[in-house]
Scaffold this active site. Sequence first.
Site, short mmCIF file in Angstrom:
data_model
loop_
_atom_site.label_atom_id
_atom_site.label_comp_id
_atom_site.label_asym_id
_atom_site.label_seq_id
_atom_site.Cartn_x
_atom_site.Cartn_y
_atom_site.Cartn_z
N ASP A 1 0.85 -1.20 0.00
CA ASP A 1 0.00 0.00 0.00
C ASP A 1 0.89 1.25 0.00
OD1 ASP A 1 -2.02 1.85 0.38
OD2 ASP A 1 -2.09 1.54 2.56
N ASP B 1 -4.29 3.80 2.66
CA ASP B 1 -5.71 3.44 2.89
C ASP B 1 -5.86 2.00 3.39
OD1 ASP B 1 -5.23 1.94 0.64
OD2 ASP B 1 -6.85 2.79 -0.57
N ASP C 1 -1.86 -1.39 -3.66
CA ASP C 1 -2.22 -0.64 -4.87
C ASP C 1 -1.18 -0.82 -5.98
OD1 ASP C 1 -0.20 1.16 -3.95
OD2 ASP C 1 -1.71 2.17 -2.72
N ASP D 1 -6.69 -11.44 -14.74
CA ASP D 1 -7.70 -12.42 -14.32
C ASP D 1 -9.03 -12.04 -14.99
OD1 ASP D 1 -8.94 -14.43 -12.79
OD2 ASP D 1 -7.72 -13.93 -11.03
N ASP E 1 -10.96 -17.33 -15.14
CA ASP E 1 -11.49 -17.75 -13.83
C ASP E 1 -12.69 -18.69 -13.98
OD1 ASP E 1 -11.73 -17.27 -10.84
OD2 ASP E 1 -13.72 -16.64 -11.48
N GLU F 1 -8.43 -21.78 -15.16
CA GLU F 1 -8.55 -22.38 -13.84
C GLU F 1 -9.36 -23.65 -14.01
OE1 GLU F 1 -10.08 -21.40 -9.37
OE2 GLU F 1 -11.26 -20.68 -11.03
N HIS G 1 -4.53 -18.02 -3.88
CA HIS G 1 -5.42 -17.25 -3.01
C HIS G 1 -6.64 -18.05 -2.54
CE1 HIS G 1 -7.21 -17.20 -6.91
NE2 HIS G 1 -8.34 -16.72 -6.41
N ASP G 2 -6.84 -19.25 -3.09
CA ASP G 2 -7.99 -20.06 -2.71
C ASP G 2 -7.63 -21.17 -1.72
OD1 ASP G 2 -9.85 -18.69 -4.24
OD2 ASP G 2 -9.42 -19.88 -6.03
#
Length: 578
Positions: free
Chosen positions: A50, A54, A58, A127, A228, A282, A349-350
């Site tokens: 970041d 925030d 980013d 993605d 995806d 995927e 990430h899953d």
Amino acid sequence: MNKLLIAILLAIIVLSCSDGDQLKNKSGQTVRQWWKEGTLYQIYPQSFKDTDGDGFGDFRGIIEQVNYLEQLGITAIWMNPFFESPMVDNGYDVADYRAINPRYGTMKDFEEMVRVLNDGGIKFILDVVVNHSSNQHEWFIEASRSRDHKYHKYYHWWYAENGEPPHRHSLFDPEGGWDYVEAVNAWYLHTFAEEQPDLNWENPELRREVYEIMKFWAEKGVGGFRMDAFQFASKDTTYPEFPEGHEKNFIQWYGMRPQLHDYLREMYTEVIEPYHVFAVAEGAGSTFQDAHDLVDADRKELQTAYHFEYVDMSRTPEGYELSDFKQVFTRWDSAFAEDGWLAIFLSNHDNARLVDRFGNTSPEFRTLSVQMLNTFLLSMRGTPYTYYGDELGMTNIDMPSIDEYVDVDALGKYKAALASGQNLDKFMEELNYSSRENARTPMQWDDSENAGFTSGTPWKRVNPNYKEINVAAQEADPQSVLNHFRRMTRLRNENLVLVYGTYDMILDDHEEIYAYTRILEDDRLLVLLNFSDDKAMADLPNEVEIGATLINNYESDPFKGNNKVVLEPYQAVIAELR
Ligand code: GLC
């Protein structure tokens, strides 16, 4: 080896290829491709870096860290979705496919990021989430107002005049895959959350919209696409009743209909070929035939896909058996030895973190076991995908209470557990271990507050072990997971045998050691990996003659003469064979 020498050697290899050579396909064409030779690094954008305080990562954070990325030796970045979204599924619910969620920056920032990455020899993989949109997408808003609107046909509906729809399972919604919309007196289908209505790929106008979106991003310099949940894009829309328990074979019942291949071929002609981009899906269906039908080069559909068989074997705290792991990888490799190309990954990430699922999190073995796993990932045939933080050995975070969870998947499962009267303590123990939120904590850059991820309040709690596990500490330690990872990518980048060489398992029945050879013409390597927390011994076949050791996460030499090897706990060695 300097670059000129490598180039000359490569030219010799390529020129001397005759029929049956590994760098040519059956029709004699050279099969070298950047997306086979590279290492992909996956960035979960809200958790990487970041720069505006925030609490969300980013694009400027990625620009700031481009040197770090270059030094990793990776060649492409796949970033999870960053489009405008109500964030029900952290961006996998897209409300506008051409707009950027302002938390990540502006379109100018995006363009600069892609340029800076490309200048550093790193391609950007986008993605593409087009099995479904968000229910806040203009298409769905209009589609839900009137059956006559052209966008109505962008989704799948079951009209109330036909009675109740046949049950459909949803991966995220315990109440099932249909939701009713009064204005159109119909149910819409959602494979994932109710806020993620499935798009209707049977409609050519919808397909055209998607290709235009992909072209829009390709023109911005994107080098490839990750499709995806794409195996679900084609389904049986006659909606027959499915037998009880069918959801255990979800893909077989809910996706991979023959039309999927027509859509992919169309996409290839419209986007992939003219823009010289690459595409990975995927999911790879439920059989080798499905996977071949997706990725064999002469079919002109996708370049690669990834399957879940080995990832699925490590979802519970009980862990996995090395014999199954070896067998799954060997089976998949042999099915693609002649044709087609797969991606290799152990985490994303899953899933929960790599080291928690496949390695050992104890202070004594964490570093060694992650080094061993990264050696594995980067020495297999297939394109390796590394998930951010795994180059450091980042671990699961402890989240024992459901109050802290924000993930739609975790919350859906909790709701289902409650409704079915499951033992909630046991459920929470398993969730704490297996939840994908474990893998979404902020990147651990240094030991300053919030691990140097943000100067504000991070969107997700930083793992308290950041004081010990962080980039700065590992930069300074030649034996760190990070420096080992860099040595491994360098080795892969400099040795085509690790990309294109044949894979052959040896010591098949060994219970602690996973060993295999990689051979390309005269380049012959042996990979030895001890998956256990004990010393492991083996006798190598007599004909094996060991040369130089190229990588070793211990100082001790495992080769003891008379073809005996003794591997320390989690020792990982790659040696040349004479
Ligand atoms: C894919 C994504 C996952 C997401 C789901 C719905 O499986 O990897 O994160 O929740 O699709 O889009």
